[in-house]
Design a protein around this motif. Structure first.
Motif, short mmCIF file in Angstrom:
data_model
loop_
_atom_site.label_atom_id
_atom_site.label_comp_id
_atom_site.label_asym_id
_atom_site.label_seq_id
_atom_site.Cartn_x
_atom_site.Cartn_y
_atom_site.Cartn_z
N PRO A 93 -34.17 16.79 65.06
CA PRO A 93 -34.55 14.74 64.49
C PRO A 93 -35.32 14.45 65.68
CG PRO A 93 -31.90 14.45 64.13
CD PRO A 93 -32.31 15.31 64.48
N SER A 94 -36.86 13.66 65.29
CA SER A 94 -37.84 13.13 66.19
C SER A 94 -37.56 12.83 66.97
CB SER A 94 -38.71 12.64 66.37
OG SER A 94 -39.45 11.86 66.41
N GLN A 95 -36.55 12.22 68.23
CA GLN A 95 -36.13 10.81 68.60
C GLN A 95 -36.75 10.34 69.02
OE1 GLN A 95 -33.22 11.19 70.60
NE2 GLN A 95 -33.12 14.12 69.69
N SER A 96 -37.86 9.65 68.63
CA SER A 96 -39.02 8.89 68.29
C SER A 96 -38.01 7.70 67.58
CB SER A 96 -40.05 8.75 68.14
OG SER A 96 -40.46 9.31 67.85
N LEU A 97 -37.64 8.24 66.41
CA LEU A 97 -37.02 7.93 65.72
C LEU A 97 -34.85 6.51 65.43
CD1 LEU A 97 -37.10 10.42 62.62
CD2 LEU A 97 -38.46 8.48 62.90
N LYS A 98 -34.90 7.43 66.83
CA LYS A 98 -33.68 6.68 67.61
C LYS A 98 -34.04 5.36 68.26
CE LYS A 98 -30.54 8.81 68.99
NZ LYS A 98 -29.65 9.47 70.22
N PRO A 99 -33.71 4.28 67.30
CA PRO A 99 -33.74 2.87 67.91
C PRO A 99 -32.81 2.34 69.16
CG PRO A 99 -32.10 2.43 66.29
CD PRO A 99 -32.68 4.19 66.28
N SER A 100 -32.71 1.37 70.14
CA SER A 100 -32.29 0.70 71.09
C SER A 100 -31.32 -0.02 70.47
CB SER A 100 -33.55 -0.12 72.11
OG SER A 100 -33.85 1.93 72.88
N PRO A 101 -30.47 0.07 70.97
CA PRO A 101 -29.72 -1.49 70.61
C PRO A 101 -30.22 -2.71 71.28
CG PRO A 101 -28.65 -0.44 72.72
CD PRO A 101 -30.19 0.23 72.38
N PRO A 102 -29.85 -3.98 70.12
CA PRO A 102 -30.95 -5.21 71.09
C PRO A 102 -30.50 -5.65 72.08
CG PRO A 102 -30.10 -5.44 68.70
CD PRO A 102 -29.27 -3.80 69.74
N ALA A 103 -31.15 -6.76 72.88
CA ALA A 103 -30.99 -7.61 73.78
C ALA A 103 -28.95 -7.55 73.86
CB ALA A 103 -31.29 -8.16 74.45
N SER A 104 -28.40 -7.90 75.97
CA SER A 104 -27.46 -8.11 75.51
C SER A 104 -26.77 -9.49 74.66
CB SER A 104 -27.04 -8.62 77.07
OG SER A 104 -25.50 -8.93 77.39
N ASP A 112 -23.19 6.72 72.55
CA ASP A 112 -24.40 7.18 72.10
C ASP A 112 -24.67 7.41 74.26
OD1 ASP A 112 -27.61 7.79 72.08
OD2 ASP A 112 -27.83 6.99 70.50
N PHE A 113 -25.10 8.33 74.83
CA PHE A 113 -25.15 8.28 76.08
C PHE A 113 -26.19 7.87 76.35
CE2 PHE A 113 -21.11 9.29 77.55
CZ PHE A 113 -20.53 10.50 76.67
N GLU A 114 -27.72 8.17 75.35
CA GLU A 114 -29.45 8.53 75.60
C GLU A 114 -29.31 7.31 75.57
OE1 GLU A 114 -33.52 10.01 73.47
OE2 GLU A 114 -31.47 11.17 72.61
N THR A 115 -28.94 6.50 74.19
CA THR A 115 -29.54 5.05 74.85
C THR A 115 -28.21 3.45 74.88
OG1 THR A 115 -28.57 5.47 72.87
CG2 THR A 115 -30.67 4.95 72.41
N GLN A 116 -27.27 4.07 75.86
CA GLN A 116 -26.11 3.63 76.28
C GLN A 116 -25.90 2.83 75.41
OE1 GLN A 116 -25.37 3.92 80.14
NE2 GLN A 116 -25.81 5.93 79.39
N SER A 117 -25.39 2.72 74.33
CA SER A 117 -25.12 1.91 73.08
C SER A 117 -23.73 2.71 72.82
CB SER A 117 -26.06 1.73 72.14
OG SER A 117 -25.81 2.94 71.53
N VAL A 118 -22.79 1.91 72.41
CA VAL A 118 -22.01 2.07 71.38
C VAL A 118 -22.06 2.05 70.10
CG1 VAL A 118 -19.35 1.66 71.32
CG2 VAL A 118 -20.31 1.36 73.03
N VAL A 119 -21.87 3.27 68.79
CA VAL A 119 -21.88 2.75 67.29
C VAL A 119 -20.99 2.77 66.95
CG1 VAL A 119 -22.38 3.75 65.61
CG2 VAL A 119 -23.60 4.50 67.74
N PHE A 146 -23.64 -1.31 76.07
CA PHE A 146 -22.57 -1.14 76.61
C PHE A 146 -22.61 -2.12 77.43
CE2 PHE A 146 -23.28 3.96 77.98
CZ PHE A 146 -22.48 4.21 76.64
N ASP A 147 -23.21 -2.98 77.58
CA ASP A 147 -23.64 -4.50 78.65
C ASP A 147 -22.61 -5.39 77.66
OD1 ASP A 147 -24.02 -3.41 81.05
OD2 ASP A 147 -26.13 -3.80 80.61
N THR A 148 -23.40 -5.23 75.99
CA THR A 148 -22.49 -6.03 75.46
C THR A 148 -21.22 -6.20 75.11
OG1 THR A 148 -24.87 -6.17 74.30
CG2 THR A 148 -23.13 -7.45 73.01
#
Length: 581
Positions: free
Chosen positions: A62-73, A152-159, A192-194
């Motif tokens: 799938p297109s990577q543009s569809l993957k959202p970034s996590p909200p701010a800290s 998710d290493f690309e967006t530096q987030s935990v699912v 990750f920071d959150t």
């Protein structure tokens, strides 16, 4: 529970599948090749193949543009889960999404997995979580039943995945598959920071409320070769009622593979190892699925207060790639934690037979064909070996590998045997030169013990082995706790009466089905490979600090023994026995 199922190939299949289907790797006759070629080149078939290829590409890439970034800290994205492959117990694991509801569908693809959630409209808040326009306050995760699904290493987030009401994840033999079986309705994504900020907040609360050793986290690391009783040990530790035991969460495999492939820096991996381990334990404790990190102040039992509450992590097969990082991030003795390490292993022939029989007999025909033609790819072992010694032995041709070959039945045995060697040799290399055993507290020492599965499951040694394991895990106060009935030894020993992986596909080894993978010749080849290993410790499978090998060296003191059968009614008898000694 609503179930949804679909036959799907793993995301890495399309290219290799095309190779296997059209590369004709088998010794076909010339006439058959000509017939197949003319069939494939026909206009109708060609058009069908093109459409199928486009569909597969659309689904798996799938297109990577569809993957959202996590909200701010401080915030977390909260989404309803559109689809999850609940019942799949394939060895490659993971979630697979086949729906593409709208152009605003998000696909999470951490290495091999897909997760799908719709972002058109966020649903109502989960439990008591404060939520507005799909963004939740992450600290309120404490009031809901979420657990880490993946990184998710690309967006530096935990699912995070929500669990069904009343679901007990720890009863599942494997967390990576259990999280799909018990999935609820929502997915939570935070940076990750959150998550780190959340952990700091919980740690500060703990420091204010507790005193002394209760402030520390006590961690048991269970390293293993696979198919060696680690799930049985997980069941045993859970039965004590004092251990929060995590059995093979998927983030372990993600971190191990990222280390092996050098996709993530070691400093980041150490950070994520701490973040995932402590977050999972915190969330499970809040959901009352495992004991709290401390003893209630209302408890009047001195022995109960002396026994620590443990976090145990049963690593996946790639776990040995993280061994040195775990030692660096969690020293055996520090101000914030204590760590102990238990290594489980089993005879190489038995490990290969058990794994291969599961993969071969319980897999669909397509996977079985791939297993024979491309064993290393199919077993997902296309990663560098961690052990420097093993790499050197292979390079210098010191190992007797030629009889095994690279394809077919012997190719499967070869790859599994090398993976076994990599795990054992990595353990020896990392632990080499480090003082340790039970009770050693010298600077840089590592509290460790090695347990062979053949000893663990031997009915004639069972009571003694369980005693030694519990003393290693909890300390010398176990004997008193057993005599007072605070640890029920009958329940602990009862875990040996049923298959520890019951309900999982991994239960279907040749010991259960009777369908053996290795022939007598294959067993001879594997023993020849083992006898060619230059390191005598591996060759003889007598690893240092092996349980029951030398009790005096392990520092066992007079009067620390206790009898498994003793309970409250036999307390006097136990005390009498100690006096006689």
């Amino acid at each position: 529970m609503t179930t949804r199922s679909s036959y799907l190939l793993p995301p890495t299949v399309p290219r290799q599948a095309a190779m296997l289907s059209f590369g004709l790797p088998f010794p076909f006759s010339i006439s058959l090749v000509q017939e197949c070629t003319s069939f494939i080149c026909s206009p109708v078939v060609s058009l069908g193949l093109c459409l199928m290829g486009a569909f597969l590409f659309h689904q798996w890439y799938p297109s990577q543009s569809l993957k959202p970034s996590p909200p701010a800290s401080g915030g977390a994205a909260l989404y309803p889960l559109a689809w999850v492959y609940r019942n799949g117990d394939e060895w490659w694991g993971g979630l697979k999404a086949i729906q593409r509801n709208t152009s605003r569908t998000a696909h999470y693809k951490p290495l091999r997995e897909f997760l799908e959630g719709t972002f058109d409209e966020a649903e109502a808040a989960v439990g008591e979580m404060k939520e507005e326009n799909g963004v939740a306050e992450f600290s309120s995760i404490s009031k809901s039943s979420f657990i880490i699904y993946c990184l998710d290493f690309e967006t530096q987030s935990v699912v995070f995945m929500e669990m069904e009401p009343g679901a007990n994840l720890l009863e599942e033999p494997f967390m990576d598959r259990g999280v799909r079986h018990l999935a609820g309705k929502h997915v939570l994504v935070a940076s990750f920071d959150t998550v780190e900020d959340y952990l700091r907040q919980k740690e500060a609360e703990k420091q204010q409320q507790q005193v002394g050793e209760d402030k520390k986290e006590h961690i048991l690391w269970v390293w293993n070769t696979g198919r060696c009783g680690s799930t049985l040990l997980h069941r045993l530790l859970l039965t004590t009622g004092r251990v929060c035991s995590l059995s093979e969460p998927y983030w372990c495999e993600q971190l191990g593979r990222a280390r092996a492939r050098r996709q993530v820096k070691d400093a980041t991996l150490r950070r994520l190892l701490r973040l995932c381990l402590l977050t999972d334990a915190q969330l499970l404790r809040q959901a009352s699925q495992c004991p709290p990190s401390h003893t209630s102040s209302s408890s009047s039992s001195s022995s109960s207060q002396s026994l620590p509450h443990i976090i145990s992590l049963n690593m996946k097969g790639m776990g040995h790639h993280l061994l040195d990082l775990a030692l660096e991030e969690f020293p055996s003795f520090s101000l914030s934690s204590t760590s102990k390490h238990l290594y489980l292993y089993r005879d190489v022939v038995s490990v290969v037979e058990s794994l291969a029989s599961v993969f071969h007999t319980a897999s669909p025909p397509f996977i079985r064909a791939c297993l024979w033609v491309c064993p290393r790819w199919t077993l997902d072992l296309v990663i560098p070996y961690r052990s420097q010694r093993l790499q050197t032995w292979i390079k210098n041709e010191d190992l007797e590998l030629s009889p095994l070959g690279r394809v077919g039945r012997w190719g499967v045995a070869r790859e599994l045997a090398l993976a076994w060697l990599d795990s054992v040799c990595t353990w020896l290399e990392v632990m080499e030169g480090k003082e340790g055993g039970e009770g050693g507290k010298a600077e840089g020492a590592v509290e460790r013990v090695v347990l062979k599965m053949e000893d663990f499951v031997d009915s004639s040694k069972r009571n003694k082995v369980v005693e030694h394991v519990l003393v290693f895990v909890f300390g010398k106060g176990v004997g008193e706790a057993v005599m007072k009935g605070e640890i029920n030894m009958e329940k602990c020993l009862a875990v040996f009466d049923r298959h520890s992986q019951q309900g999982s596909r991994m239960q279907q080894s040749s010991n259960v089905t009777g369908k053996h993978f290795l022939t007598e010749a294959g067993q001879i080849h594997l023993r020849a490979l083992l006898s060619s290993v230059p390191d005598w410790r591996v060759r003889t499978m007598r690893l240092p600090f092996k349980l029951l090998d030398d009790e005096q060296r392990r520092g066992k003191k007079k009067g620390e023994e206790f009898e498994i059968g003793e309970g409250k009614d036999e307390k006097g008898k136990g005390e009498k026995g100690k006096k006689e000694k």
